[in-house]
Design an enzyme around this catalytic site. Structure first.
Site, mmCIF file in Angstrom:
data_model
loop_
_atom_site.group_PDB
_atom_site.id
_atom_site.type_symbol
_atom_site.label_atom_id
_atom_site.label_comp_id
_atom_site.label_asym_id
_atom_site.label_seq_id
_atom_site.Cartn_x
_atom_site.Cartn_y
_atom_site.Cartn_z
ATOM 1 N N LYS A 94 1.096 -1.133 -0.240
ATOM 2 C CA LYS A 94 0.082 0.347 0.033
ATOM 3 C C LYS A 94 0.957 1.221 -0.159
ATOM 4 O O LYS A 94 0.615 1.725 0.558
ATOM 5 C CB LYS A 94 -1.248 0.023 1.175
ATOM 6 N N ASP A 97 3.248 7.423 -1.090
ATOM 7 C CA ASP A 97 4.124 8.893 -0.987
ATOM 8 C C ASP A 97 4.053 9.536 -2.149
ATOM 9 O O ASP A 97 3.772 8.322 -3.427
ATOM 10 C CB ASP A 97 5.448 9.170 0.039
HETATM 11 P P1 BMP Z 1 -8.950 -11.019 6.230
HETATM 12 O O1 BMP Z 1 -9.399 -12.077 5.861
HETATM 13 O O2 BMP Z 1 -8.271 -11.850 7.515
HETATM 14 O O3 BMP Z 1 -10.005 -10.358 6.852
HETATM 15 O O4 BMP Z 1 -7.708 -10.287 5.539
HETATM 16 C C1 BMP Z 1 -7.998 -9.168 4.910
HETATM 17 C C2 BMP Z 1 -6.719 -9.361 3.787
HETATM 18 O O5 BMP Z 1 -7.268 -7.898 3.461
HETATM 19 C C3 BMP Z 1 -5.632 -8.006 4.997
HETATM 20 O O6 BMP Z 1 -4.767 -8.485 4.509
HETATM 21 C C4 BMP Z 1 -6.368 -6.335 5.009
HETATM 22 O O7 BMP Z 1 -4.596 -5.763 4.951
HETATM 23 C C5 BMP Z 1 -5.785 -6.433 3.402
HETATM 24 N N1 BMP Z 1 -6.756 -5.401 2.817
HETATM 25 C C6 BMP Z 1 -8.484 -5.499 3.173
HETATM 26 O O8 BMP Z 1 -8.668 -6.429 4.363
HETATM 27 N N2 BMP Z 1 -9.157 -4.871 3.564
HETATM 28 C C7 BMP Z 1 -8.825 -3.739 2.449
HETATM 29 O O9 BMP Z 1 -9.784 -2.680 1.778
HETATM 30 C C8 BMP Z 1 -7.529 -3.389 1.095
HETATM 31 C C9 BMP Z 1 -6.671 -4.757 1.875
HETATM 32 O O10 BMP Z 1 -5.376 -5.516 1.737
#
Ligand code: BMP
Length: 260
Positions: A94, A97
């Site tokens: 992400k 900058d």
């Molecule tokens: P989880 O399925 O455990 O909630 O993880 C989601 C993953 O996706 C995490 O690595 C988070 O950083 C990423 N993520 C997110 O959840 N929402 C976004 O809008 C963007 C993401 O990169």
């Protein structure tokens, strides 16, 4: 034909970027639109998880800065697993900058992300300079980037005209930007990938603002292309089996969508 009814292989043929072409081809061959979000904090756990779930995924997404024991061996092993199981590596850095700063963040520091990650992502907030900086480093290495056009978390600000302007920024940099992090289909250009986090087998939320949709909602109703799943897989008792369930649910939703 809209991208809702084109097959992955047909969309691969429309891609000018080699990495999106490769990803669509892997998706077709392995019958999977599942991206594992491998958010564990030890490298041993990371590599075991990826080896077990590798047959079911087309891409593995990392957050290398949460590893307690990051070193060069981890990315060497991860790269070997990517070749063994045929998936792409996406570092969820992400970037957000100015161009000059992201050049260094992407190529240097401890992680040297551009050396091993096929794909990275960036927020559109700094303007096109962030893409130009990443492209300067990544394009000569055959890398690609996704723009974060929407987020899954409640109350996020990436909505409305911000999302639309992000799509425009992608269209103006199509040689390097291959798609979006988003929660619904936001572009009708079939060469763009739509990748959606916040996916579980049941809708819901966590205690810190994450919101979950199901694979059939994300792929079937909202017209996204890939599901990104973290805790739904690595916190399951049997992560390989959980990955298989998400693979089936995601791919079934794609097949059903094309038949409609
Ligand atoms: P989880 O399925 O455990 O909630 O993880 C989601 C993953 O996706 C995490 O690595 C988070 O950083 C990423 N993520 C997110 O959840 N929402 C976004 O809008 C963007 C993401 O990169």
């Amino acid at each position: 034909k809209s991208n809702n009814i084109l097959k992955y292989s047909e969309r691969a043929a429309l891609c000018s970027n080699g990495l999106s072409r490769r990803l669509f081809t892997i998706m077709e061959q392995k019958k999977t639109n599942l991206v594992l979000s491998a958010d564990v904090t030890s490298s041993k756990e990371l590599l075991q998880l990826v080896d077990k779930t590798g047959p079911h995924v087309c891409m593995v997404k990392t957050h290398v800065d949460i590893l307690e024991d990051f070193n060069q061996d981890v990315v060497d092993s991860l790269t070997k697993l990517a070749a063994k199981h045929d998936f792409l590596i996406f570092e969820d850095r992400k970037f957000a900058d100015i161009g000059n700063t992201v050049v260094h963040q992407y190529s240097g520091g401890l992680y040297r992300i551009s050396e091993w990650a096929d794909v990275v992502n960036a927020h559109a907030i700094p303007g096109p300079g962030v893409v130009q900086g990443l492209k300067k480093v990544g394009a000569p290495k055959g890398r690609a980037c996704l723009l974060i056009a929407e987020m899954s978390s409640s109350g996020n600000l990436a909505t409305g005209s911000y999302t639309q302007d992000t799509v425009k920024m992608a269209e103006e940099n199509k040689d390097f930007v291959i798609g979006f992090i988003c929660v619904s289909k936001i572009s009708s250009n079939p060469s763009f990938l739509h990748m959606t986090p916040g996916v579980q087998l049941e809708a819901g939320q966590d205690s810190l603002g994450q919101q979950y949709l199901t694979p059939s909602e994300v792929i079937g109703k909202r017209g996204s292309d890939l599901i990104i799943v973290g805790r739904g897989i690595y916190q399951a008792q049997d992560p390989a089996n959980a990955a298989k369930q998400f693979q089936i649910a995601g791919y079934d939703a794609y097949v059903t969508r094309m038949a409609e």
